[in-house]
Motif scaffolding. Structure first.
Motif, PDB file in Angstrom:
ATOM      1  N   LEU A  75       0.835  -1.203   0.000  1.00 33.87           N
ATOM      2  CA  LEU A  75       0.000   0.000   0.000  1.00 33.87           C
ATOM      3  C   LEU A  75       0.868   1.250   0.000  1.00 33.87           C
ATOM      4  O   LEU A  75       1.798   1.371   0.812  1.00 33.87           O
ATOM      5  CB  LEU A  75      -0.908   0.019   1.233  1.00 33.87           C
ATOM      6  CG  LEU A  75      -2.228  -0.762   1.169  1.00 33.87           C
ATOM      7  CD1 LEU A  75      -2.910  -0.710   2.528  1.00 33.87           C
ATOM      8  CD2 LEU A  75      -3.154  -0.203   0.106  1.00 33.87           C
ATOM      9  N   ALA A  76       0.549   2.167  -0.873  1.00 41.28           N
ATOM     10  CA  ALA A  76       1.220   3.466  -0.836  1.00 41.28           C
ATOM     11  C   ALA A  76       0.728   4.251   0.381  1.00 41.28           C
ATOM     12  O   ALA A  76      -0.434   4.128   0.790  1.00 41.28           O
ATOM     13  CB  ALA A  76       0.931   4.244  -2.112  1.00 41.28           C
ATOM     14  N   ASN A  77       1.606   5.014   0.968  1.00 38.77           N
ATOM     15  CA  ASN A  77       1.224   5.784   2.154  1.00 38.77           C
ATOM     16  C   ASN A  77       0.100   6.769   1.867  1.00 38.77           C
ATOM     17  O   ASN A  77      -0.718   7.077   2.749  1.00 38.77           O
ATOM     18  CB  ASN A  77       2.438   6.525   2.713  1.00 38.77           C
ATOM     19  CG  ASN A  77       3.325   5.610   3.541  1.00 38.77           C
ATOM     20  OD1 ASN A  77       3.023   4.425   3.710  1.00 38.77           O
ATOM     21  ND2 ASN A  77       4.427   6.141   4.043  1.00 38.77           N
ATOM     22  N   THR A  78       0.051   7.271   0.644  1.00 37.73           N
ATOM     23  CA  THR A  78      -1.043   8.189   0.305  1.00 37.73           C
ATOM     24  C   THR A  78      -2.390   7.470   0.337  1.00 37.73           C
ATOM     25  O   THR A  78      -3.408   8.054   0.734  1.00 37.73           O
ATOM     26  CB  THR A  78      -0.821   8.796  -1.086  1.00 37.73           C
ATOM     27  OG1 THR A  78      -0.560   7.749  -2.031  1.00 37.73           O
ATOM     28  CG2 THR A  78       0.345   9.769  -1.073  1.00 37.73           C
ATOM     29  N   SER A  79      -2.400   6.195  -0.066  1.00 39.86           N
ATOM     30  CA  SER A  79      -3.637   5.411  -0.026  1.00 39.86           C
ATOM     31  C   SER A  79      -4.074   5.183   1.415  1.00 39.86           C
ATOM     32  O   SER A  79      -5.261   5.271   1.747  1.00 39.86           O
ATOM     33  CB  SER A  79      -3.438   4.064  -0.736  1.00 39.86           C
ATOM     34  OG  SER A  79      -3.109   4.252  -2.100  1.00 39.86           O
ATOM     35  N   VAL A  80      -3.100   4.888   2.284  1.00 38.35           N
ATOM     36  CA  VAL A  80      -3.412   4.709   3.701  1.00 38.35           C
ATOM     37  C   VAL A  80      -3.982   6.006   4.277  1.00 38.35           C
ATOM     38  O   VAL A  80      -4.970   5.992   5.028  1.00 38.35           O
ATOM     39  CB  VAL A  80      -2.151   4.290   4.482  1.00 38.35           C
ATOM     40  CG1 VAL A  80      -2.444   4.229   5.983  1.00 38.35           C
ATOM     41  CG2 VAL A  80      -1.632   2.950   3.984  1.00 38.35           C
ATOM     42  N   ALA A  81      -3.391   7.117   3.921  1.00 38.14           N
ATOM     43  CA  ALA A  81      -3.865   8.407   4.419  1.00 38.14           C
ATOM     44  C   ALA A  81      -5.292   8.689   3.973  1.00 38.14           C
ATOM     45  O   ALA A  81      -6.113   9.184   4.763  1.00 38.14           O
ATOM     46  CB  ALA A  81      -2.938   9.520   3.933  1.00 38.14           C
ATOM     47  N   LEU A  82      -5.615   8.357   2.732  1.00 41.59           N
ATOM     48  CA  LEU A  82      -6.972   8.573   2.237  1.00 41.59           C
ATOM     49  C   LEU A  82      -7.974   7.710   2.996  1.00 41.59           C
ATOM     50  O   LEU A  82      -9.085   8.156   3.310  1.00 41.59           O
ATOM     51  CB  LEU A  82      -7.046   8.266   0.738  1.00 41.59           C
ATOM     52  CG  LEU A  82      -6.352   9.280  -0.183  1.00 41.59           C
ATOM     53  CD1 LEU A  82      -6.360   8.781  -1.621  1.00 41.59           C
ATOM     54  CD2 LEU A  82      -7.050  10.636  -0.097  1.00 41.59           C
ATOM     55  N   PHE A 125       3.285   3.476   9.518  1.00 41.34           N
ATOM     56  CA  PHE A 125       3.472   3.487   8.068  1.00 41.34           C
ATOM     57  C   PHE A 125       4.595   4.387   7.572  1.00 41.34           C
ATOM     58  O   PHE A 125       4.754   4.564   6.375  1.00 41.34           O
ATOM     59  CB  PHE A 125       2.147   3.876   7.393  1.00 41.34           C
ATOM     60  CG  PHE A 125       1.074   2.840   7.559  1.00 41.34           C
ATOM     61  CD1 PHE A 125       1.005   1.749   6.706  1.00 41.34           C
ATOM     62  CD2 PHE A 125       0.155   2.939   8.585  1.00 41.34           C
ATOM     63  CE1 PHE A 125       0.031   0.780   6.857  1.00 41.34           C
ATOM     64  CE2 PHE A 125      -0.827   1.962   8.761  1.00 41.34           C
ATOM     65  CZ  PHE A 125      -0.887   0.882   7.892  1.00 41.34           C
ATOM     66  N   THR A 126       5.325   5.010   8.466  1.00 39.58           N
ATOM     67  CA  THR A 126       6.470   5.811   8.021  1.00 39.58           C
ATOM     68  C   THR A 126       7.755   5.256   8.644  1.00 39.58           C
ATOM     69  O   THR A 126       7.760   4.782   9.785  1.00 39.58           O
ATOM     70  CB  THR A 126       6.310   7.301   8.414  1.00 39.58           C
ATOM     71  OG1 THR A 126       6.348   7.427   9.830  1.00 39.58           O
ATOM     72  CG2 THR A 126       5.010   7.861   7.871  1.00 39.58           C
ATOM     73  N   VAL A 127       8.815   5.347   7.887  1.00 42.21           N
ATOM     74  CA  VAL A 127      10.125   4.861   8.342  1.00 42.21           C
ATOM     75  C   VAL A 127      10.775   5.932   9.226  1.00 42.21           C
ATOM     76  O   VAL A 127      10.772   7.125   8.876  1.00 42.21           O
ATOM     77  CB  VAL A 127      11.017   4.558   7.118  1.00 42.21           C
ATOM     78  CG1 VAL A 127      12.407   4.097   7.574  1.00 42.21           C
ATOM     79  CG2 VAL A 127      10.360   3.516   6.227  1.00 42.21           C
ATOM     80  N   PRO A 128      11.358   5.545  10.402  1.00 43.29           N
ATOM     81  CA  PRO A 128      11.430   4.185  10.959  1.00 43.29           C
ATOM     82  C   PRO A 128      10.100   3.762  11.592  1.00 43.29           C
ATOM     83  O   PRO A 128       9.450   4.574  12.264  1.00 43.29           O
ATOM     84  CB  PRO A 128      12.527   4.309  12.014  1.00 43.29           C
ATOM     85  CG  PRO A 128      12.467   5.752  12.442  1.00 43.29           C
ATOM     86  CD  PRO A 128      12.078   6.533  11.219  1.00 43.29           C
ATOM     87  N   THR A 150      11.331  10.340   8.601  1.00 43.01           N
ATOM     88  CA  THR A 150      12.554  10.793   7.944  1.00 43.01           C
ATOM     89  C   THR A 150      12.321  11.235   6.513  1.00 43.01           C
ATOM     90  O   THR A 150      13.095  12.020   5.970  1.00 43.01           O
ATOM     91  CB  THR A 150      13.601   9.661   7.950  1.00 43.01           C
ATOM     92  OG1 THR A 150      13.062   8.500   7.300  1.00 43.01           O
ATOM     93  CG2 THR A 150      13.990   9.292   9.383  1.00 43.01           C
ATOM     94  N   SER A 151      11.242  10.741   5.900  1.00 44.45           N
ATOM     95  CA  SER A 151      10.960  11.079   4.507  1.00 44.45           C
ATOM     96  C   SER A 151      10.145  12.368   4.430  1.00 44.45           C
ATOM     97  O   SER A 151       9.118  12.512   5.112  1.00 44.45           O
ATOM     98  CB  SER A 151      10.193   9.940   3.824  1.00 44.45           C
ATOM     99  OG  SER A 151       9.672  10.362   2.573  1.00 44.45           O
ATOM    100  N   SER A 152      10.602  13.291   3.595  1.00 38.57           N
ATOM    101  CA  SER A 152       9.865  14.547   3.441  1.00 38.57           C
ATOM    102  C   SER A 152       8.473  14.313   2.858  1.00 38.57           C
ATOM    103  O   SER A 152       7.522  15.015   3.210  1.00 38.57           O
ATOM    104  CB  SER A 152      10.662  15.508   2.561  1.00 38.57           C
ATOM    105  OG  SER A 152      10.888  14.942   1.271  1.00 38.57           O
ATOM    106  N   ALA A 153       8.351  13.314   1.982  1.00 42.04           N
ATOM    107  CA  ALA A 153       7.043  12.997   1.395  1.00 42.04           C
ATOM    108  C   ALA A 153       6.079  12.495   2.460  1.00 42.04           C
ATOM    109  O   ALA A 153       4.893  12.864   2.480  1.00 42.04           O
ATOM    110  CB  ALA A 153       7.205  11.950   0.292  1.00 42.04           C
ATOM    111  N   ILE A 207       1.081  15.646   7.526  1.00 37.94           N
ATOM    112  CA  ILE A 207       0.550  16.985   7.788  1.00 37.94           C
ATOM    113  C   ILE A 207      -0.765  17.201   7.054  1.00 37.94           C
ATOM    114  O   ILE A 207      -1.732  17.726   7.619  1.00 37.94           O
ATOM    115  CB  ILE A 207       1.580  18.055   7.377  1.00 37.94           C
ATOM    116  CG1 ILE A 207       2.796  17.993   8.305  1.00 37.94           C
ATOM    117  CG2 ILE A 207       0.950  19.458   7.420  1.00 37.94           C
ATOM    118  CD1 ILE A 207       3.922  18.913   7.895  1.00 37.94           C
ATOM    119  N   VAL A 208      -0.806  16.772   5.797  1.00 42.27           N
ATOM    120  CA  VAL A 208      -2.036  16.905   5.019  1.00 42.27           C
ATOM    121  C   VAL A 208      -3.161  16.091   5.645  1.00 42.27           C
ATOM    122  O   VAL A 208      -4.312  16.537   5.728  1.00 42.27           O
ATOM    123  CB  VAL A 208      -1.801  16.474   3.552  1.00 42.27           C
ATOM    124  CG1 VAL A 208      -3.131  16.381   2.809  1.00 42.27           C
ATOM    125  CG2 VAL A 208      -0.872  17.450   2.861  1.00 42.27           C
TER     126      VAL A 208
END
Length: 251
Positions: A33-40, A73-76, A83-86, A92-93
């Motif tokens: 799963l992409a993190n954007t999908s999880v966020a949605l 869902f974000t590393v670590p 750690t990832s800016s994305a 935040i969104v």
């Protein structure tokens, strides 16, 4: 489920737990799963919490969703660190969108209440107007309006006095304000005065009487309700005016 539970403590608990539960369900599929999908998906949970609960529930769900998204869902993983800016942007969104939809859901509920209340007000006005046209006696209209005023303004009591203007009682004006002597009474802050407030019944330029409103301490009748009360009194005035004109015609 009873409304007081849905919008009370249960709503707060559900708002905190639901995002965690959804994250637990999605966790086995994290690699696919992409993190954007999880966020949605979590945004949908926040919307449901805000719509079924209240503004606080929506806010808590948004914060909970953002925290558990970060944790799982974000590393670590399993740490509240990104750690990832994305991923930072996504988190935040997620939080901002969650807070926004909770406000929108709360506003939608308020508009629904206003719509329902307006419909009830219109029904009362329609009933009084119909009775004013069809009743054989104006007393029936006066009594109907008296009962409506008690319910509408949450009064302790209400009585009607025919053709008397005695004393200097507080008065409910046509614009919904209340005056007492030469000053305006702050109904929105203080409620109706403790002394009986008069609502005059005037039609065709003739004074027919007045309703005397006995307030309930602590209740603040809104402007909309006060304006409806004035309209109801006008219906009583119309019925009394018709009787008055008929009596004049037979003289």
């Amino acid at each position: 489920m009873p409304d007081y539970l849905v919008r009370g403590p249960t709503a707060v608990i559900a708002a905190l737990v639901a995002p965690l539960a959804v994250c637990a369900v999605l966790l086995p599929f994290r690699s696919n799963l992409a993190n954007t999908s999880v966020a949605l998906i979590l945004v949908v949970v926040v919307v449901a919490a805000a719509a079924l609960g209240h503004r606080l529930a929506g806010v808590l769900a948004a914060v909970s969703a953002a925290v558990w998204f970060d944790f799982f869902f974000t590393v670590p993983y399993q740490r509240l660190t990104i750690t990832s800016s994305a991923d930072i942007t996504t988190a935040i969104v997620l939080l901002i969108v969650g807070l926004a939809v909770s406000q929108l859901a709360a506003r939608a509920r308020r508009l629904k209440v206003v719509t329902i209340t307006d419909a009830e007000y219109l029904a009362q006005i329609h009933h009084a107007a119909h009775l004013a046209e069809t009743a054989t006696s104006p007393d029936a209209v006066v009594e109907c309006v008296r009962v409506q005023l008690v319910s509408l303004l949450h009064l302790q009591g209400c009585r009607f006095e025919y053709g008397t203007l005695i004393g200097h009682s507080p008065r409910l004006q046509d614009d919904g304000s209340v005056t007492w002597g030469h000053r305006t009474w702050d109904v929105d802050r203080l409620g109706l005065p403790a002394q009986d407030t008069e609502l005059r019944v005037v039609a065709g330029g003739h004074y027919h009487g007045r309703f005397l409103l006995k307030t309930t301490p602590g209740h603040l009748p809104p402007l909309q309700a006060r304006l409806v009360a004035v309209t109801l009194a006008d219906q009583a005035g119309a019925a009394l005016q018709t009787t008055w004109k008929n009596a004049k015609a037979t003289q």
